[in-house]
Design a protein around this motif. Structure first.
Motif, PDB file in Angstrom:
ATOM      1  N   TYR A 189       0.855  -1.183   0.000  1.00  0.00           N
ATOM      2  CA  TYR A 189       0.000   0.000   0.000  1.00  0.00           C
ATOM      3  C   TYR A 189       0.888   1.228   0.000  1.00  0.00           C
ATOM      4  O   TYR A 189       1.901   1.271   0.686  1.00  0.00           O
ATOM      5  CB  TYR A 189      -0.887   0.040   1.252  1.00  0.00           C
ATOM      6  N   GLY A 190       0.518   2.238  -0.752  1.00  0.00           N
ATOM      7  CA  GLY A 190       1.283   3.478  -0.776  1.00  0.00           C
ATOM      8  C   GLY A 190       0.650   4.483  -1.708  1.00  0.00           C
ATOM      9  O   GLY A 190      -0.398   4.245  -2.302  1.00  0.00           O
ATOM     10  N   ALA A 191       1.329   5.597  -1.856  1.00  0.00           N
ATOM     11  CA  ALA A 191       0.780   6.692  -2.653  1.00  0.00           C
ATOM     12  C   ALA A 191       1.013   6.521  -4.150  1.00  0.00           C
ATOM     13  O   ALA A 191       0.259   7.046  -4.954  1.00  0.00           O
ATOM     14  CB  ALA A 191       1.384   8.017  -2.183  1.00  0.00           C
ATOM     15  N   HIS A 192       2.052   5.790  -4.538  1.00  0.00           N
ATOM     16  CA  HIS A 192       2.439   5.689  -5.944  1.00  0.00           C
ATOM     17  C   HIS A 192       2.402   4.239  -6.419  1.00  0.00           C
ATOM     18  O   HIS A 192       3.246   3.426  -6.029  1.00  0.00           O
ATOM     19  CB  HIS A 192       3.836   6.271  -6.155  1.00  0.00           C
ATOM     20  N   HIS A 193       1.440   3.928  -7.283  1.00  0.00           N
ATOM     21  CA  HIS A 193       1.227   2.554  -7.724  1.00  0.00           C
ATOM     22  C   HIS A 193       2.457   1.978  -8.428  1.00  0.00           C
ATOM     23  O   HIS A 193       2.811   0.824  -8.215  1.00  0.00           O
ATOM     24  CB  HIS A 193      -0.007   2.477  -8.629  1.00  0.00           C
ATOM     25  N   LYS A 194       3.126   2.757  -9.264  1.00  0.00           N
ATOM     26  CA  LYS A 194       4.305   2.250  -9.982  1.00  0.00           C
ATOM     27  C   LYS A 194       5.432   1.906  -9.011  1.00  0.00           C
ATOM     28  O   LYS A 194       6.139   0.925  -9.212  1.00  0.00           O
ATOM     29  CB  LYS A 194       4.773   3.243 -11.034  1.00  0.00           C
ATOM     30  N   ARG A 195       5.599   2.690  -7.961  1.00  0.00           N
ATOM     31  CA  ARG A 195       6.604   2.376  -6.941  1.00  0.00           C
ATOM     32  C   ARG A 195       6.248   1.089  -6.214  1.00  0.00           C
ATOM     33  O   ARG A 195       7.119   0.289  -5.882  1.00  0.00           O
ATOM     34  CB  ARG A 195       6.722   3.512  -5.934  1.00  0.00           C
ATOM     35  N   LEU A 196       4.972   0.903  -5.952  1.00  0.00           N
ATOM     36  CA  LEU A 196       4.527  -0.323  -5.289  1.00  0.00           C
ATOM     37  C   LEU A 196       4.843  -1.539  -6.144  1.00  0.00           C
ATOM     38  O   LEU A 196       5.353  -2.544  -5.644  1.00  0.00           O
ATOM     39  CB  LEU A 196       3.023  -0.259  -5.004  1.00  0.00           C
ATOM     40  N   GLU A 197       4.527  -1.453  -7.436  1.00  0.00           N
ATOM     41  CA  GLU A 197       4.806  -2.567  -8.339  1.00  0.00           C
ATOM     42  C   GLU A 197       6.295  -2.857  -8.407  1.00  0.00           C
ATOM     43  O   GLU A 197       6.708  -4.022  -8.430  1.00  0.00           O
ATOM     44  CB  GLU A 197       4.240  -2.275  -9.725  1.00  0.00           C
ATOM     45  N   SER A 198       7.127  -1.817  -8.416  1.00  0.00           N
ATOM     46  CA  SER A 198       8.571  -1.995  -8.433  1.00  0.00           C
ATOM     47  C   SER A 198       9.049  -2.681  -7.151  1.00  0.00           C
ATOM     48  O   SER A 198       9.879  -3.596  -7.194  1.00  0.00           O
ATOM     49  CB  SER A 198       9.262  -0.644  -8.605  1.00  0.00           C
TER      50      SER A 198
END
Length: 83
Positions: free
Chosen positions: A48-57
């Motif tokens: 969970y977090g603010a930035h979906h692309k960062r989460l996927e990474s």
């Protein structure tokens, strides 16, 4: 916040930025999830977090590390360090 679940066990890690950015829950936070069959079980990562692309990474890196450890520590792979 990062959650990892395997073999019926769950581990949750939250960063200060995620805690401060939310108001008492996961409202407004993006959720990403992925899993693989590894280490003789299903290995799921939920983040969970603010930035979906960062989460996927982050999830991709976590699963890559799980694969690396499986190759190194597996007792059923003939090419692992434990075999």
């Amino acid at each position: 916040m990062l959650g990892v679940q395997f073999a019926g066990t769950s581990l949750t890690i939250a960063t200060c930025a995620d805690i401060q950015g939310s108001s008492g829950g996961s409202a407004g936070l993006a959720r990403a999830e992925s899993g693989v069959y590894i280490m003789g079980t299903i290995f799921n990562v939920v983040a969970y977090g603010a930035h979906h692309k960062r989460l996927e990474s982050a999830i991709s890196k976590a699963l890559d590390e799980a694969r690396r450890l499986d190759q190194m520590l597996s007792n059923y792979r003939p090419d692992s360090e434990l075999s």
